[in-house]
Design a protein around this motif. Structure first.
Motif, PDB file in Angstrom:
ATOM      1  N   ASP A 238      -4.929  -3.905  -4.904  1.00 18.37           N
ATOM      2  CA  ASP A 238      -5.380  -4.503  -3.648  1.00 18.37           C
ATOM      3  C   ASP A 238      -4.580  -5.744  -3.285  1.00 18.37           C
ATOM      4  O   ASP A 238      -4.604  -6.180  -2.129  1.00 18.37           O
ATOM      5  CB  ASP A 238      -6.871  -4.862  -3.740  1.00 18.37           C
TER       6      ASP A 238
ATOM      7  N   ASN B 238       1.622  -5.522   3.360  1.00 15.18           N
ATOM      8  CA  ASN B 238       0.251  -5.247   2.916  1.00 15.18           C
ATOM      9  C   ASN B 238       0.259  -4.140   1.880  1.00 15.18           C
ATOM     10  O   ASN B 238       1.214  -3.359   1.776  1.00 15.18           O
ATOM     11  CB  ASN B 238      -0.668  -4.881   4.102  1.00 15.18           C
TER      12      ASN B 238
ATOM     13  N   THR C 230      -2.767  -1.645  -0.755  1.00 15.60           N
ATOM     14  CA  THR C 230      -4.104  -1.322  -1.233  1.00 15.60           C
ATOM     15  C   THR C 230      -3.974  -0.498  -2.503  1.00 15.60           C
ATOM     16  O   THR C 230      -2.924   0.068  -2.781  1.00 15.60           O
ATOM     17  CB  THR C 230      -4.908  -0.513  -0.196  1.00 15.60           C
TER      18      THR C 230
END
Length: 501
Positions: A132, A179, A181
């Motif tokens: 994450d 980003n 995840t």
């Protein structure tokens, strides 16, 4: 090398530091030349001549001062005079080139690889894991070196490029993690210097210009699995060489190289060796990235001249599917849990794997897992168990059916022919009815003495195999009332048992 990166700021430049020039020496980076041409009597002001696509320019600077080529608003090179050595009559300079974004918003899933476009060095960037907050990248350079970057979301990491044995181009590739995840793609921007050439050399006064010091004789042409006894073909100038993996032990792989059908000898490769090993009498080099003796395989790197061609090995997947259920015997109204397991026992990966679960007509689907497909199913791995719940709608003995798996592998993807396998049929699921008992009794205070006679009868509303015995039973009268005032008149007592499915 592993770098844990925390910087959130994209560097302004890629740099080559500590370049030492004597009077009249020059440094060449691609189409640009920087020459130290003159100095004042105090060795405090130095003159440099820069030549490039925008023509020649002259600069005079002191220690710590910088100059740009061709202009401040159109920088290709930013050069700083970092040190003047009057005792050795030399100058140390730093050559910088502005970083610019090459690839924007690139999305990678774990296992995906980005290669720099044609015209750049053959550098590959592979996403190896995500969480994450962080993503890990393996960067492979054309001369065999790998660098691992662990980058925090919102930050970036850089890779240097070796320019021979002495110099290197720092921040040559900069990865900015936008980003990430744990179960999704990572999104990155990739930066490279505006002057991205790796042709670098220093020409000393009185010397003739020679070839760049970083001429790369070989490039990475294969970086993948090889199993014991497999032979990987590499074609160079119409000659075919074969690399055969002979054996594997922890961190060590033994390979044998052939030219056509003639053996050129065996080589021992060790994980973490700094340099690839030359193959005698062949224009290729070899190294090993990792070894897995339990599967008799290793990730082998092969380097060859530009134009070398590797013929990939096509490996079939071998999928096995099983189906089971619990409980095997149940009452109407209970739930049946069905579990499907899929395993790849083959050496090849499977692709676009899809699982179809059997749902018989006499059962109601209560719940099902969300995902029944995989984009890639690697060799020697298990798919997570697929679980769903059924509820029977009638009594009897049933066959649930068989699970169906469709997929492609290396041998079928070339022909676009989908493969199909089946599990054994799941049979022997028994569903029983739920009994309903009804009791009617009559008694009076007569001459029966101490006992009341009861008759037991059965009746089934279905063809269920469930039956109870019929007959006459006696019950102790001490358990029944003796007073005639509490019971109406009757001739006998009767007990009746009725069953419902």
């Amino acid at each position: 090398m592993v770098h844990l990166v925390k910087s959130a700021t994209v560097p302004e430049y890629a740099s080559i530091t500590g370049v030492s020039l004597g009077l009249k020496d020059k440094v060449v980076l691609g189409p640009f030349e920087v020459q130290f041409i003159d100095v004042d009597m105090y060795w405090s002001r130095l003159s440099f001549h820069v030549n490039g696509p925008d023509g020649p320019k002259l600069y005079v600077v002191g220690q710590g001062e910088s100059f740009v080529y061709p202009a401040a608003d159109n920088q290709y090179l930013n050069i700083t005079l970092t040190w003047i050595r009057s005792d050795t009559k030399t100058a140390l300079i730093e050559i910088q080139s502005p970083l610019q974004k090459l690839l924007s918003g690139q999305k990678l899933n774990v296992g995906d690889t980005i290669n720099l476009p044609e015209g750049f060095p053959q550098i590959s960037i592979k996403l190896t894991s995500t969480s994450d907050t962080q993503a890990t990248f393996l960067v492979t350079l054309p001369y065999g070196e790998t660098q691992t970057l662990v980058i925090t979301e919102g930050s970036g990491g850089s890779v240097r490029y070796k320019l021979g044995d002495v110099y290197s181009y720092s921040n040559y590739v900069y990865i900015h993690l936008l980003n990430t995840t744990s179960d999704g793609p990572a999104t990155v921007d990739i930066y490279v210097p505006k002057v991205a050439s790796t042709d670098f050399k220093i020409v000393r006064e009185g010397e003739e210009e020679t070839a760049p010091t970083t001429t790369v004789e070989t490039v990475l042409v294969y970086n993948d699995l090889l199993y014991v006894n497999e032979k990987l073909p590499i074609t160079v100038d119409n000659v075919t060489y074969y690399v055969k993996l002979v054996s594997t032990i922890p961190d060590v792989a033994k390979v044998e190289v052939f030219k056509d059908d003639k053996s050129l000898g065996s080589i021992i490769l060790r994980v973490n060796d700094d340099e690839p090993k030359n193959v005698p009498n062949a224009p290729i080099k070899l190294s090993v990235q990792s070894v897995e003796p339990e599967y008799k395989r290793a990730i082998i790197r092969v380097y060859g001249p530009a134009g070398a061609h590797v013929i990939p090995i096509l490996r079939p997947a071998n999928l096995l599917v099983k189906i089971d259920a619990s409980p095997k015997e149940m009452l109407l109204g209970d739930e049946l849990v069905v579990v499907i397991n899929v395993e790849n026992l083959g050496r090849g990966d499977a692709y676009d794997v899809s699982v179809a679960a059997p749902i018989p007509n006499d059962f109601e689907l209560i719940s099902m897992t969300k995902t029944w497909s995989l984009k890639t199913f690697p060799a020697f791995t298990n798919m997570p168990a697929l679980i769903y719940v059924l509820k029977p709608t009638k009594v009897g003995e049933f066959e649930i059916g068989k699970a169906v798996v469709t997929f492609y592998d290396d041998t079928s993807i070339e022909t676009n022919e989908e493969k199909t396998i089946y599990s054994p049929v799941l049979t022997g699921i028994k569903v029983y009815g739920i009994p309903k008992i009804e009791v009617n009794g009559m008694a009076y205070n007569g001459t029966w003495g101490n006992y009341v006679t009861a008759t037991l009868a059965t009746q089934s509303a279905s063809s269920s195999p469930l039956k109870l015995p019929m007959g006459t039973r006696t019950m102790n009268s001490s358990r029944m009332p003796r007073s005639s005032s509490a019971c109406p008149a009757a001739s006998m007592a009767q007990l009746r048992l009725m069953l419902e499915p």
